[in-house]
Write a protein that holds these residues in place. Structure first.
Motif, PDB file in Angstrom:
ATOM      1  N   ALA A  39      -7.991 -92.501 -62.426  1.00 53.80           N
ATOM      2  CA  ALA A  39      -8.376 -91.434 -63.353  1.00 53.80           C
ATOM      3  C   ALA A  39      -9.812 -91.636 -63.802  1.00 53.80           C
ATOM      4  CB  ALA A  39      -7.451 -91.436 -64.564  1.00 53.80           C
ATOM      5  N   GLU A  40     -10.480 -90.527 -64.080  1.00 54.06           N
ATOM      6  CA  GLU A  40     -11.799 -90.560 -64.705  1.00 54.06           C
ATOM      7  C   GLU A  40     -11.613 -90.013 -66.110  1.00 54.06           C
ATOM      8  OE1 GLU A  40     -14.895 -88.584 -62.488  1.00 54.06           O
ATOM      9  OE2 GLU A  40     -13.940 -89.151 -60.608  1.00 54.06           O
ATOM     10  N   MET A  41     -11.926 -90.829 -67.131  1.00 50.93           N
ATOM     11  CA  MET A  41     -11.722 -90.405 -68.510  1.00 50.93           C
ATOM     12  C   MET A  41     -12.699 -91.133 -69.404  1.00 50.93           C
ATOM     13  SD  MET A  41      -9.978 -88.488 -70.581  1.00 50.93           S
ATOM     14  CE  MET A  41      -8.558 -87.998 -69.608  1.00 50.93           C
ATOM     15  N   SER A  42     -13.158 -90.437 -70.429  1.00 53.02           N
ATOM     16  CA  SER A  42     -14.023 -91.012 -71.443  1.00 53.02           C
ATOM     17  C   SER A  42     -13.664 -90.361 -72.771  1.00 53.02           C
ATOM     18  CB  SER A  42     -15.490 -90.715 -71.103  1.00 53.02           C
ATOM     19  OG  SER A  42     -16.316 -90.974 -72.219  1.00 53.02           O
ATOM     20  N   THR A  43     -13.870 -91.062 -73.872  1.00 48.76           N
ATOM     21  CA  THR A  43     -13.628 -90.460 -75.177  1.00 48.76           C
ATOM     22  C   THR A  43     -14.913 -89.875 -75.764  1.00 48.76           C
ATOM     23  OG1 THR A  43     -13.856 -92.637 -76.193  1.00 48.76           O
ATOM     24  CG2 THR A  43     -11.602 -91.865 -75.755  1.00 48.76           C
ATOM     25  N   GLU A  44     -15.866 -89.597 -74.904  1.00 52.79           N
ATOM     26  CA  GLU A  44     -17.122 -88.987 -75.311  1.00 52.79           C
ATOM     27  C   GLU A  44     -16.992 -87.465 -75.171  1.00 52.79           C
ATOM     28  OE1 GLU A  44     -20.747 -89.049 -76.908  1.00 52.79           O
ATOM     29  OE2 GLU A  44     -19.744 -90.910 -76.379  1.00 52.79           O
ATOM     30  N   PRO A  45     -17.053 -86.707 -76.283  1.00 49.35           N
ATOM     31  CA  PRO A  45     -16.977 -85.251 -76.167  1.00 49.35           C
ATOM     32  C   PRO A  45     -18.058 -84.711 -75.225  1.00 49.35           C
ATOM     33  CG  PRO A  45     -16.740 -85.904 -78.454  1.00 49.35           C
ATOM     34  CD  PRO A  45     -17.126 -87.145 -77.674  1.00 49.35           C
ATOM     35  N   GLY A  46     -17.678 -83.723 -74.428  1.00 50.38           N
ATOM     36  CA  GLY A  46     -18.610 -83.112 -73.473  1.00 50.38           C
ATOM     37  C   GLY A  46     -18.542 -83.720 -72.083  1.00 50.38           C
ATOM     38  N   THR A  47     -17.835 -84.847 -71.929  1.00 54.56           N
ATOM     39  CA  THR A  47     -17.709 -85.459 -70.615  1.00 54.56           C
ATOM     40  C   THR A  47     -16.565 -84.810 -69.840  1.00 54.56           C
ATOM     41  OG1 THR A  47     -16.248 -87.199 -71.480  1.00 54.56           O
ATOM     42  CG2 THR A  47     -18.611 -87.708 -71.362  1.00 54.56           C
ATOM     43  N   GLU A  48     -16.664 -84.848 -68.524  1.00 51.36           N
ATOM     44  CA  GLU A  48     -15.598 -84.292 -67.694  1.00 51.36           C
ATOM     45  C   GLU A  48     -14.594 -85.383 -67.358  1.00 51.36           C
ATOM     46  OE1 GLU A  48     -17.137 -81.926 -64.461  1.00 51.36           O
ATOM     47  OE2 GLU A  48     -17.526 -80.332 -65.903  1.00 51.36           O
ATOM     48  N   PHE A  49     -13.355 -84.966 -67.074  1.00 52.78           N
ATOM     49  CA  PHE A  49     -12.303 -85.909 -66.720  1.00 52.78           C
ATOM     50  C   PHE A  49     -11.570 -85.417 -65.485  1.00 52.78           C
ATOM     51  CE2 PHE A  49     -10.090 -82.817 -69.279  1.00 52.78           C
ATOM     52  CZ  PHE A  49      -8.874 -82.668 -68.640  1.00 52.78           C
ATOM     53  N   SER A  50     -10.854 -86.335 -64.862  1.00 53.72           N
ATOM     54  CA  SER A  50     -10.067 -86.035 -63.678  1.00 53.72           C
ATOM     55  C   SER A  50      -8.854 -86.960 -63.662  1.00 53.72           C
ATOM     56  CB  SER A  50     -10.915 -86.255 -62.416  1.00 53.72           C
ATOM     57  OG  SER A  50     -10.128 -86.127 -61.256  1.00 53.72           O
ATOM     58  N   MET A  51      -7.680 -86.375 -63.403  1.00 56.86           N
ATOM     59  CA  MET A  51      -6.444 -87.160 -63.313  1.00 56.86           C
ATOM     60  C   MET A  51      -5.658 -86.722 -62.098  1.00 56.86           C
ATOM     61  SD  MET A  51      -5.305 -87.152 -67.353  1.00 56.86           S
ATOM     62  CE  MET A  51      -3.798 -88.056 -67.072  1.00 56.86           C
ATOM     63  N   TRP A  52      -4.735 -87.561 -61.670  1.00 55.91           N
ATOM     64  CA  TRP A  52      -3.876 -87.286 -60.521  1.00 55.91           C
ATOM     65  C   TRP A  52      -4.709 -86.863 -59.308  1.00 55.91           C
ATOM     66  CZ3 TRP A  52      -1.457 -86.419 -65.294  1.00 55.91           C
ATOM     67  CH2 TRP A  52      -0.269 -87.127 -65.468  1.00 55.91           C
ATOM     68  N   THR A  88      -6.252 -91.891 -73.075  1.00 56.27           N
ATOM     69  CA  THR A  88      -7.716 -91.805 -73.114  1.00 56.27           C
ATOM     70  C   THR A  88      -8.431 -92.908 -72.351  1.00 56.27           C
ATOM     71  OG1 THR A  88      -7.834 -93.050 -75.198  1.00 56.27           O
ATOM     72  CG2 THR A  88      -7.707 -90.630 -75.366  1.00 56.27           C
ATOM     73  N   ASN A  89      -7.742 -93.971 -71.985  1.00 53.30           N
ATOM     74  CA  ASN A  89      -8.373 -95.089 -71.281  1.00 53.30           C
ATOM     75  C   ASN A  89      -8.046 -94.979 -69.790  1.00 53.30           C
ATOM     76  OD1 ASN A  89      -8.511 -97.741 -69.998  1.00 53.30           O
ATOM     77  ND2 ASN A  89      -8.971 -98.529 -72.035  1.00 53.30           N
ATOM     78  N   PRO A  90      -9.063 -94.885 -68.921  1.00 56.08           N
ATOM     79  CA  PRO A  90      -8.785 -94.689 -67.488  1.00 56.08           C
ATOM     80  C   PRO A  90      -7.941 -95.802 -66.866  1.00 56.08           C
ATOM     81  CG  PRO A  90     -11.126 -95.119 -67.851  1.00 56.08           C
ATOM     82  CD  PRO A  90     -10.496 -94.955 -69.200  1.00 56.08           C
ATOM     83  N   VAL A  91      -8.097 -97.033 -67.336  1.00 59.72           N
ATOM     84  CA  VAL A  91      -7.302 -98.139 -66.799  1.00 59.72           C
ATOM     85  C   VAL A  91      -5.831 -97.956 -67.183  1.00 59.72           C
ATOM     86  CG1 VAL A  91      -6.953-100.642 -66.867  1.00 59.72           C
ATOM     87  CG2 VAL A  91      -9.274 -99.714 -66.812  1.00 59.72           C
ATOM     88  N   THR A  92      -5.589 -97.604 -68.430  1.00 60.12           N
ATOM     89  CA  THR A  92      -4.221 -97.397 -68.891  1.00 60.12           C
ATOM     90  C   THR A  92      -3.596 -96.168 -68.242  1.00 60.12           C
ATOM     91  OG1 THR A  92      -5.004 -98.281 -71.002  1.00 60.12           O
ATOM     92  CG2 THR A  92      -2.787 -97.397 -70.966  1.00 60.12           C
TER      93      THR A  92
END
Length: 127
Positions: free
Chosen positions: A35-48, A22-26
């Motif tokens: 990575a783009e990640m947040s633990t806020e529901p409704g937010t978008e994420f992106s990995m790889w 859940t942590n973009p740095v980790t």
């Protein structure tokens, strides 16, 4: 459309795994990618580097992550649920991924086994 469910044993605590997914740095530490990640529901994420994109739906700290993954041209929601359970080896991670397009199924399963959970296991075994 297909569903996939599997349990993975990871040599780390549920707290460590939760932080790692859940942590973009980790996430960057074990994937080698920004990575783009947040633990806020409704937010978008992106990995790889945008290979995996979607929307965060629900978080239960150190226990559960629920996301919707986007597939081009797909109308049904593809939902990923990861539940973390402490066990004597560290953590049993329960993965359930629903509504995977048939054409993407083998690549997604390989990605879960080799890149996502394989990467986490390698990262924590090397720690």
């Amino acid at each position: 459309m297909k569903d996939y469910k599997k349990y993975y044993s990871i040599p780390a605590t549920p707290e460590e795994i939760y932080m790692a997914i859940t942590n973009p740095v980790t996430i960057e530490l074990w994937t080698g990618e920004v990575a783009e990640m947040s633990t806020e529901p409704g937010t978008e994420f992106s990995m790889w580097d945008g290979s995996i994109v979607g929307k965060n739906i629900e978080f239960e700290p150190n226990k559960k992550v629920v996301q919707q993954w986007y597939f081009e041209g797909q109308s049904d929601n593809s939902i990923v649920t990861i539940k973390l359970h402490a066990d004597k080896q560290g953590t049993s991670a329960e993965l359930r991924h629903t509504n995977i397009p048939d054409d993407d199924y083998n690549d997604i399963v390989d990605g879960w086994n080799e890149s996502y959970f394989g990467g986490l296991i390698d990262f924590f075994e090397g720690a």
